[in-house]
Design a protein around this motif. Structure first.
Motif, PDB file in Angstrom:
ATOM      1  N   TYR A  30       0.823  -1.210   0.000  1.00 49.56           N
ATOM      2  CA  TYR A  30       0.000   0.000   0.000  1.00 49.56           C
ATOM      3  C   TYR A  30       0.859   1.263   0.000  1.00 49.56           C
ATOM      4  CZ  TYR A  30      -3.797   3.177   1.130  1.00 49.56           C
ATOM      5  OH  TYR A  30      -4.710   4.194   1.088  1.00 49.56           O
ATOM      6  N   GLN A  31       2.007   1.233   0.649  1.00 46.75           N
ATOM      7  CA  GLN A  31       2.877   2.401   0.716  1.00 46.75           C
ATOM      8  C   GLN A  31       3.635   2.649  -0.579  1.00 46.75           C
ATOM      9  OE1 GLN A  31       5.324   1.522   4.094  1.00 46.75           O
ATOM     10  NE2 GLN A  31       4.018   2.689   5.477  1.00 46.75           N
ATOM     11  N   SER A  32       3.842   1.631  -1.387  1.00 47.45           N
ATOM     12  CA  SER A  32       4.727   1.792  -2.541  1.00 47.45           C
ATOM     13  C   SER A  32       4.041   1.722  -3.907  1.00 47.45           C
ATOM     14  CB  SER A  32       5.826   0.730  -2.489  1.00 47.45           C
ATOM     15  OG  SER A  32       5.261  -0.552  -2.653  1.00 47.45           O
ATOM     16  N   GLU A  33       2.725   1.537  -3.960  1.00 49.45           N
ATOM     17  CA  GLU A  33       2.065   1.385  -5.249  1.00 49.45           C
ATOM     18  C   GLU A  33       0.752   2.152  -5.305  1.00 49.45           C
ATOM     19  OE1 GLU A  33       1.902  -2.633  -6.575  1.00 49.45           O
ATOM     20  OE2 GLU A  33       4.028  -2.912  -6.277  1.00 49.45           O
ATOM     21  N   HIS A  34       0.344   2.494  -6.522  1.00 51.99           N
ATOM     22  CA  HIS A  34      -0.925   3.177  -6.751  1.00 51.99           C
ATOM     23  C   HIS A  34      -1.592   2.542  -7.972  1.00 51.99           C
ATOM     24  CE1 HIS A  34       1.861   5.303  -9.435  1.00 51.99           C
ATOM     25  NE2 HIS A  34       0.808   5.547 -10.186  1.00 51.99           N
ATOM     26  N   PHE A  35      -2.791   3.002  -8.286  1.00 51.33           N
ATOM     27  CA  PHE A  35      -3.530   2.477  -9.425  1.00 51.33           C
ATOM     28  C   PHE A  35      -3.818   3.600 -10.416  1.00 51.33           C
ATOM     29  CE2 PHE A  35      -4.378  -0.474  -6.022  1.00 51.33           C
ATOM     30  CZ  PHE A  35      -4.285  -1.698  -6.647  1.00 51.33           C
ATOM     31  N   VAL A  36      -3.928   3.244 -11.689  1.00 47.50           N
ATOM     32  CA  VAL A  36      -4.268   4.198 -12.745  1.00 47.50           C
ATOM     33  C   VAL A  36      -5.509   3.670 -13.458  1.00 47.50           C
ATOM     34  CG1 VAL A  36      -3.504   5.311 -14.871  1.00 47.50           C
ATOM     35  CG2 VAL A  36      -1.848   4.833 -13.062  1.00 47.50           C
ATOM     36  N   CYS A  37      -6.537   4.497 -13.516  1.00 42.33           N
ATOM     37  CA  CYS A  37      -7.783   4.106 -14.171  1.00 42.33           C
ATOM     38  C   CYS A  37      -7.555   3.982 -15.671  1.00 42.33           C
ATOM     39  CB  CYS A  37      -8.869   5.143 -13.880  1.00 42.33           C
ATOM     40  SG  CYS A  37     -10.439   4.772 -14.692  1.00 42.33           S
ATOM     41  N   GLY A  41      -7.552   7.693 -16.817  1.00 48.93           N
ATOM     42  CA  GLY A  41      -6.146   7.958 -16.552  1.00 48.93           C
ATOM     43  C   GLY A  41      -5.860   8.548 -15.185  1.00 48.93           C
ATOM     44  N   HIS A  42      -6.851   8.590 -14.306  1.00 47.41           N
ATOM     45  CA  HIS A  42      -6.685   9.155 -12.966  1.00 47.41           C
ATOM     46  C   HIS A  42      -5.813   8.236 -12.107  1.00 47.41           C
ATOM     47  CE1 HIS A  42      -7.652  11.337  -9.336  1.00 47.41           C
ATOM     48  NE2 HIS A  42      -8.176  10.253  -8.792  1.00 47.41           N
ATOM     49  N   ILE A  63     -11.405  -2.394  -9.017  1.00 43.90           N
ATOM     50  CA  ILE A  63     -11.648  -1.254  -8.133  1.00 43.90           C
ATOM     51  C   ILE A  63     -12.456  -0.201  -8.882  1.00 43.90           C
ATOM     52  CG2 ILE A  63     -10.533   0.512  -6.708  1.00 43.90           C
ATOM     53  CD1 ILE A  63      -8.040  -1.164  -6.704  1.00 43.90           C
ATOM     54  N   ARG A  64     -13.233   0.568  -8.127  1.00 43.84           N
ATOM     55  CA  ARG A  64     -13.993   1.687  -8.702  1.00 43.84           C
ATOM     56  C   ARG A  64     -13.126   2.944  -8.662  1.00 43.84           C
ATOM     57  NH1 ARG A  64     -19.067   1.766  -9.840  1.00 43.84           N
ATOM     58  NH2 ARG A  64     -19.545   0.034  -8.466  1.00 43.84           N
ATOM     59  N   CYS A  65     -13.025   3.618  -9.800  1.00 45.37           N
ATOM     60  CA  CYS A  65     -12.255   4.858  -9.900  1.00 45.37           C
ATOM     61  C   CYS A  65     -13.001   5.971  -9.163  1.00 45.37           C
ATOM     62  CB  CYS A  65     -12.060   5.244 -11.367  1.00 45.37           C
ATOM     63  SG  CYS A  65     -11.249   6.836 -11.598  1.00 45.37           S
ATOM     64  N   PRO A  66     -12.314   6.717  -8.290  1.00 44.78           N
ATOM     65  CA  PRO A  66     -13.000   7.789  -7.568  1.00 44.78           C
ATOM     66  C   PRO A  66     -13.362   8.979  -8.465  1.00 44.78           C
ATOM     67  CG  PRO A  66     -10.669   7.768  -7.018  1.00 44.78           C
ATOM     68  CD  PRO A  66     -10.925   6.560  -7.863  1.00 44.78           C
ATOM     69  N   GLN A  67     -12.744   9.100  -9.626  1.00 45.28           N
ATOM     70  CA  GLN A  67     -13.021  10.243 -10.491  1.00 45.28           C
ATOM     71  C   GLN A  67     -14.165   9.969 -11.467  1.00 45.28           C
ATOM     72  OE1 GLN A  67      -9.669  12.305 -11.892  1.00 45.28           O
ATOM     73  NE2 GLN A  67     -10.764  13.437 -13.450  1.00 45.28           N
ATOM     74  N   CYS A  68     -14.056   8.899 -12.236  1.00 44.22           N
ATOM     75  CA  CYS A  68     -15.090   8.632 -13.249  1.00 44.22           C
ATOM     76  C   CYS A  68     -16.149   7.643 -12.778  1.00 44.22           C
ATOM     77  CB  CYS A  68     -14.454   8.139 -14.555  1.00 44.22           C
ATOM     78  SG  CYS A  68     -13.682   6.512 -14.456  1.00 44.22           S
ATOM     79  N   GLY A  69     -15.906   6.931 -11.687  1.00 44.97           N
ATOM     80  CA  GLY A  69     -16.899   6.012 -11.134  1.00 44.97           C
ATOM     81  C   GLY A  69     -16.972   4.656 -11.794  1.00 44.97           C
TER      82      GLY A  69
END
Length: 81
Positions: A30-37, A41-42, A63-69
């Motif tokens: 969790y500390q070292s990675e993120h996701f890209v929609c 592209g968020h 996962i559900r994108c917080p920007q586009c849903g």
């Protein structure tokens, strides 16, 4: 003390060590990675509980994108240093 109690104590110790190890690994992830929609592209890091309870897929998560849903399959991306 009967042998059954020794076996139970050892099994509980092994379970505790496994849970601690899993929590440590998840925290490092969790500390070292993120996701890209893939739709918008968020870049985002979902809340830890949402990440824990999201569906696992081959290498990533659904996962559900917080920007586009949109609810999409997303592979984790290493954070830049």
């Amino acid at each position: 003390m009967p042998i059954e109690q020794y076996i139970l104590i050892i099994a509980l110790m092994i379970l505790a060590v496994a849970l601690i190890w899993a929590a440590w690994r998840y925290r490092r992830f969790y500390q070292s990675e993120h996701f890209v929609c893939p739709k918008c592209g968020h870049c985002f890091k979902p809340p830890l509980l949402k990440l824990l309870f999201s569906a696992n897929a081959v290498e990533g998560k659904i996962i559900r994108c917080p920007q586009c849903g949109e609810k999409e399959y997303m592979e984790p991306v290493k954070d830049s240093i």
